[in-house]
Design a protein around this motif. Structure first.
Motif, PDB file in Angstrom:
ATOM      1  N   ALA A 407       0.855  -1.196   0.000  1.00  0.00           N
ATOM      2  CA  ALA A 407       0.000   0.000   0.000  1.00  0.00           C
ATOM      3  C   ALA A 407       0.882   1.234   0.000  1.00  0.00           C
ATOM      4  O   ALA A 407       1.971   1.244   0.586  1.00  0.00           O
ATOM      5  CB  ALA A 407      -0.931  -0.004   1.198  1.00  0.00           C
ATOM      6  N   LEU A 408       0.419   2.270  -0.667  1.00  0.00           N
ATOM      7  CA  LEU A 408       1.137   3.540  -0.715  1.00  0.00           C
ATOM      8  C   LEU A 408       0.107   4.662  -0.638  1.00  0.00           C
ATOM      9  O   LEU A 408      -0.182   5.351  -1.611  1.00  0.00           O
ATOM     10  CB  LEU A 408       1.943   3.632  -2.013  1.00  0.00           C
ATOM     11  N   PRO A 409      -0.496   4.830   0.554  1.00  0.00           N
ATOM     12  CA  PRO A 409      -1.618   5.767   0.664  1.00  0.00           C
ATOM     13  C   PRO A 409      -1.244   7.218   0.398  1.00  0.00           C
ATOM     14  O   PRO A 409      -1.986   7.960  -0.213  1.00  0.00           O
ATOM     15  CB  PRO A 409      -2.085   5.573   2.107  1.00  0.00           C
ATOM     16  N   LYS A 410      -0.030   7.641   0.859  1.00  0.00           N
ATOM     17  CA  LYS A 410       0.384   9.024   0.664  1.00  0.00           C
ATOM     18  C   LYS A 410       1.825   9.037   0.211  1.00  0.00           C
ATOM     19  O   LYS A 410       2.676   8.381   0.809  1.00  0.00           O
ATOM     20  CB  LYS A 410       0.222   9.823   1.956  1.00  0.00           C
ATOM     21  N   VAL A 411       2.116   9.777  -0.834  1.00  0.00           N
ATOM     22  CA  VAL A 411       3.436   9.771  -1.441  1.00  0.00           C
ATOM     23  C   VAL A 411       4.132  11.094  -1.138  1.00  0.00           C
ATOM     24  O   VAL A 411       3.609  12.166  -1.449  1.00  0.00           O
ATOM     25  CB  VAL A 411       3.347   9.558  -2.962  1.00  0.00           C
ATOM     26  N   ARG A 481       5.747  -4.429  -5.889  1.00  0.00           N
ATOM     27  CA  ARG A 481       4.751  -4.953  -4.957  1.00  0.00           C
ATOM     28  C   ARG A 481       3.473  -4.131  -4.979  1.00  0.00           C
ATOM     29  O   ARG A 481       2.497  -4.481  -4.307  1.00  0.00           O
ATOM     30  CB  ARG A 481       5.314  -4.982  -3.541  1.00  0.00           C
ATOM     31  N   LEU A 482       3.477  -3.040  -5.745  1.00  0.00           N
ATOM     32  CA  LEU A 482       2.290  -2.186  -5.831  1.00  0.00           C
ATOM     33  C   LEU A 482       1.419  -2.626  -7.007  1.00  0.00           C
ATOM     34  O   LEU A 482       1.946  -2.952  -8.075  1.00  0.00           O
ATOM     35  CB  LEU A 482       2.690  -0.729  -6.037  1.00  0.00           C
ATOM     36  N   PRO A 483       0.094  -2.633  -6.847  1.00  0.00           N
ATOM     37  CA  PRO A 483      -0.764  -2.844  -8.020  1.00  0.00           C
ATOM     38  C   PRO A 483      -0.490  -1.755  -9.060  1.00  0.00           C
ATOM     39  O   PRO A 483      -0.298  -0.584  -8.711  1.00  0.00           O
ATOM     40  CB  PRO A 483      -2.184  -2.728  -7.443  1.00  0.00           C
ATOM     41  N   ARG A 484      -0.448  -2.141 -10.310  1.00  0.00           N
ATOM     42  CA  ARG A 484      -0.088  -1.192 -11.355  1.00  0.00           C
ATOM     43  C   ARG A 484      -1.018   0.025 -11.371  1.00  0.00           C
ATOM     44  O   ARG A 484      -0.566   1.156 -11.560  1.00  0.00           O
ATOM     45  CB  ARG A 484      -0.110  -1.896 -12.719  1.00  0.00           C
ATOM     46  N   ARG A 488       0.318   3.862 -10.944  1.00  0.00           N
ATOM     47  CA  ARG A 488       0.158   4.861 -12.006  1.00  0.00           C
ATOM     48  C   ARG A 488      -0.788   5.971 -11.605  1.00  0.00           C
ATOM     49  O   ARG A 488      -0.744   7.066 -12.182  1.00  0.00           O
ATOM     50  CB  ARG A 488      -0.301   4.168 -13.281  1.00  0.00           C
ATOM     51  N   ALA A 489      -1.647   5.705 -10.617  1.00  0.00           N
ATOM     52  CA  ALA A 489      -2.510   6.774 -10.116  1.00  0.00           C
ATOM     53  C   ALA A 489      -1.711   7.846  -9.392  1.00  0.00           C
ATOM     54  O   ALA A 489      -2.158   8.990  -9.265  1.00  0.00           O
ATOM     55  CB  ALA A 489      -3.574   6.192  -9.194  1.00  0.00           C
ATOM     56  N   LYS A 490      -0.520   7.477  -8.898  1.00  0.00           N
ATOM     57  CA  LYS A 490       0.327   8.444  -8.194  1.00  0.00           C
ATOM     58  C   LYS A 490       1.222   9.222  -9.153  1.00  0.00           C
ATOM     59  O   LYS A 490       1.882  10.176  -8.746  1.00  0.00           O
ATOM     60  CB  LYS A 490       1.227   7.718  -7.188  1.00  0.00           C
ATOM     61  N   LEU A 491       1.278   8.803 -10.402  1.00  0.00           N
ATOM     62  CA  LEU A 491       2.170   9.395 -11.382  1.00  0.00           C
ATOM     63  C   LEU A 491       1.379  10.159 -12.435  1.00  0.00           C
ATOM     64  O   LEU A 491       0.298   9.734 -12.846  1.00  0.00           O
ATOM     65  CB  LEU A 491       3.012   8.319 -12.075  1.00  0.00           C
ATOM     66  N   GLY A 492       1.925  11.272 -12.859  1.00  0.00           N
ATOM     67  CA  GLY A 492       1.342  12.015 -13.966  1.00  0.00           C
ATOM     68  C   GLY A 492       2.363  12.180 -15.062  1.00  0.00           C
ATOM     69  O   GLY A 492       3.569  12.298 -14.778  1.00  0.00           O
ATOM     70  N   LEU A 567      -4.817  19.112 -13.536  1.00  0.00           N
ATOM     71  CA  LEU A 567      -6.040  18.664 -12.889  1.00  0.00           C
ATOM     72  C   LEU A 567      -5.859  17.317 -12.203  1.00  0.00           C
ATOM     73  O   LEU A 567      -6.480  17.040 -11.172  1.00  0.00           O
ATOM     74  CB  LEU A 567      -7.167  18.579 -13.925  1.00  0.00           C
ATOM     75  N   ALA A 568      -5.018  16.443 -12.767  1.00  0.00           N
ATOM     76  CA  ALA A 568      -4.795  15.129 -12.163  1.00  0.00           C
ATOM     77  C   ALA A 568      -4.078  15.242 -10.826  1.00  0.00           C
ATOM     78  O   ALA A 568      -4.209  14.360  -9.973  1.00  0.00           O
ATOM     79  CB  ALA A 568      -4.001  14.246 -13.119  1.00  0.00           C
ATOM     80  N   ASN A 569      -3.284  16.303 -10.659  1.00  0.00           N
ATOM     81  CA  ASN A 569      -2.599  16.568  -9.388  1.00  0.00           C
ATOM     82  C   ASN A 569      -1.793  15.359  -8.919  1.00  0.00           C
ATOM     83  O   ASN A 569      -2.000  14.843  -7.813  1.00  0.00           O
ATOM     84  CB  ASN A 569      -3.620  16.973  -8.317  1.00  0.00           C
TER      85      ASN A 569
END
Length: 663
Positions: A407-411, A481-484, A488-492, A567-569
């Motif tokens: 899990a990576l709730p906050k980056v 170990r992270l779901p893809r 990718r939701a953390k990356l823009g 907008l994706a922030n």
């Protein structure tokens, strides 16, 4: 332009493109397979996909049985009607006062022995003509039977259409899902048009094949079985003659179908090649004309089109000779039955109506054999297309996400590359034992010559490819170990290749954030300086972007993609030559906005212009997959190494302006 990676992924041809870069107008990629699999396994697999519809298929089979059964009763009853007419005609010619035996004896005494034998085997009443009431009732019954057969045939077609379309819908959904789950390496060496052909043309051809062949095969098989029963009941002798057509027809069909199968597989493969050429030619239409390659593209299209013509002609010709050959065999049988049947009627061994019914049944028998034979071209084509779709479905998908997932709730944005090793081809090293640490909030610029591995580095961060060795960590968590989707939701990412879909400008900006409000969209547009030109459009944010985005300039399209990133922030930002398509004045404004966007975010910038990278916290100079220099702009200039050489080359190329840095 951004550097492409040094080598292609496995199974891709040399020089394959990066998955986040556009395909050039002449990069055809690997050709589709030319050889089809074996027919029987593919056909069984295709029919196996109908298993979830077995309940409705049972109803379809029942409707087919009723339709065929009612239809087969018609010739037998019509033969009976012929006997009624013939008996009535013969009865009216005989003296009414005599019995049948007396009439037969009189005919024998008068030297009409053959006619006497014929009357003796008929249901004749001397002096009685045609029984019109009985004939009318019989004909009404035949009409009712045929009407019932048509009704059940319609119901069968309706239900079967629903079954086939549901099956094909599921097949199309599986193909789309498979494309979404395939690693991006799969797409590198394959032309887009060929893949589109598999999920559009081939699946449509499978639907057509199932729709046309299932009804004819089901009805044809039941009809042949029913006719065989009726033929044996009417005359076993004539039935034996009719059955001689079966092995001849089967052998003819099998011999032709075997050769046609390969032709149809090649035909549909060639369709995929042609689609790929058309897709690429239209995508790069402007570039093709600017470079004066229009005649070359046309010549290549004509060559492929000619190959498709020849392949299609051979496939259709091979399948089209089946029906005439089977009909020829059937006509020979028809002549034999007519001659022998006539002799048996003349000898009194059979009734005229029975011969008529037998001829009708035999003609239906030959027609059904011909139809079953002729449907093989559709069946062969459909199975050949199914094989191509199954090849797609059988492709190895990307590796599954780790279980249990991390899990990576906050980056916060710390990124570490630890002993990272990666090769597109096992025998061609690219990135070897790379170590790199980026602190949270740092902006890292990556420069280097073409093929240095700049884009590959961010591809690995996005998990577009899996590492051969080492690991990449975000905030101490191994990205493997992270779901893809979570990673990718953390990356823009903002690319040089602007991707916009047909829709409004508002929808394109909001694509990266489905929950964005109108105020959020306009705020992102103002930050990316999109609002200034959108307001000048007649429809504003409701302006519809056409299919190829031809109603916007390259710079305007680039600004919309930057607004989408705003907008994706994202927590971590990747800019792949994101300002290459904007003018110098707009670039100054965009750089200010992007500086705000990068604030408190870890950012990776693949460099093109000096203004993009000179203020970066860290500059990485890559060459052959290795980081050869790292530091700030001033530090690297002072070091006098590769970065200094690139800088001086750029200065010389721009009249000493230093406005750009080659990448």
């Amino acid at each position: 332009m951004s550097a492409r990676h040094a080598g292609p992924p496995p199974a891709a041809p040399a020089g394959a493109r990066s998955p986040i870069l556009p395909r050039g107008p002449f990069g055809m990629g690997a050709a589709p397979p030319q050889k089809a699999k074996r027919f029987a396994p593919s056909a069984r697999r295709l029919l196996g996909r109908l298993a979830p519809e077995r309940a409705r298929l049972a109803v379809v089979l029942a409707c087919s049985l009723l339709s065929v059964g009612l239809g087969l009763a018609g010739p037998k009853l019509l033969g009976r009607a012929t006997d009624i007419i013939f008996s009535g005609v013969m009865g009216a010619r005989l003296p009414a006062a005599a019995t049948k035996a007396e009439a037969v004896a009189e005919l024998q005494r008068s030297g009409q022995a053959r006619l006497a034998e014929l009357v003796g085997h008929m249901d004749v009443v001397p002096g009685r003509g045609i029984q019109l009431r009985e004939l009318a009732e019989l004909l009404l019954l035949v009409m009712a039977l045929y009407a019932g057969a048509s009704l059940f045939a319609w119901l069968q077609g309706y239900l079967l259409n629903d079954v086939v379309q549901n099956t094909v819908r599921q097949l199309r959904a599986e193909a789309q899902d498979k494309l979404a789950r395939l690693p991006l390496a799969y797409f590198d060496g394959r032309p887009h048009g060929e893949l589109l052909s598999r999920v559009t043309n081939d699946i449509d051809n499978v639907a057509q094949g199932l729709q046309q062949t299932m009804t004819q095969i089901m009805n044809g098989a039941l009809t042949l079985l029913g006719i065989l029963v009726m033929l044996v009941v009417i005359s076993p002798v004539l039935a034996v003659i009719t059955l001689f057509t079966v092995p001849l027809s089967v052998l003819t069909t099998a011999a032709v179908a075997k050769r046609a199968q390969a032709k149809f597989a090649a035909q549909w493969a060639q369709v995929g090649v042609l689609n790929g050429q058309i897709e690429e030619a239209f995508t790069g239409h402007a570039l093709v004309n600017v470079l004066g390659r229009r005649r070359d593209v046309e010549a290549r299209f004509q060559s492929t089109n000619q190959e498709l013509f020849e392949t299609s002609f051979r496939a259709q010709f091979m399948s089209s000779i089946i029906m005439p050959a089977v009909n020829f065999v059937g006509n020979l049988t028809y002549v034999a039955i007519a001659v022998i049947g006539g002799l048996r009627v003349a000898s009194g061994a059979m009734l005229l109506g029975s011969v008529q019914a037998f001829i009708q049944y035999s003609r239906q028998f030959s027609q059904q054999l011909g139809q079953l034979a002729s449907v093989t071209n559709v069946l062969q084509s459909g199975v050949a297309s199914a094989e191509r779709v199954f090849e797609l479905l059988d492709e190895q998908g990307q590796s599954p996400d780790a279980t249990p997932p991390a899990a990576l709730p906050k980056v916060s944005g710390e990124v570490r590359f630890e002993h990272v090793t990666f090769r597109y081809k096992p025998d061609e090293p690219l990135i070897e034992d790379l170590d790199l640490t980026i602190k949270p909030g740092q902006t890292v610029a990556i420069v280097g010559p073409t093929g240095a591995g700049k884009t590959t580095l961010v591809n690995l961060l996005m998990r577009f490819y899996e590492l051969d060795g080492g690991r990449i960590l975000i905030d101490g968590v191994d990205i493997a170990r992270l779901p893809r989707h979570e990673l990718r939701a953390k990356l823009g990412i903002v690319l040089q290749d602007t991707w916009l879909f047909s829709g409004t400008i508002r929808d394109n900006i909001a694509f990266g954030n489905a929950t964005a409000t109108e105020a959020d969209i306009q705020e992102a547009a103002r930050a990316a300086h999109v609002d200034r030109f959108v307001r000048a459009l007649p429809a504003g944010y409701d302006t519809v972007i056409d299919e190829d985005s031809g109603n916007l300039s390259a710079g305007e399209k680039q600004l919309i993609t930057i607004a989408r990133a705003f907008l994706a922030n994202p927590a971590i930002l990747i800019l792949d030559e994101a300002t290459s398509s904007v003018d110098t004045r707009t670039e100054v404004l965009v750089q200010r906005a992007m500086a705000a966007l990068r604030a408190r975010r870890t950012s990776f910038v693949i460099a093109h212009r000096l203004s993009t990278i000179r203020d970066a916290d860290m500059l990485l100079v890559m060459n052959a997959g290795r980081i050869v220099e790292r530091g700030t702009h001033a530090e690297l200039l002072a070091a006098g190494g590769d970065y200094h050489a690139l800088y001086q080359t750029q200065l010389a190329g721009n009249g000493g302006s230093g406005a750009q840095l080659a990448s």
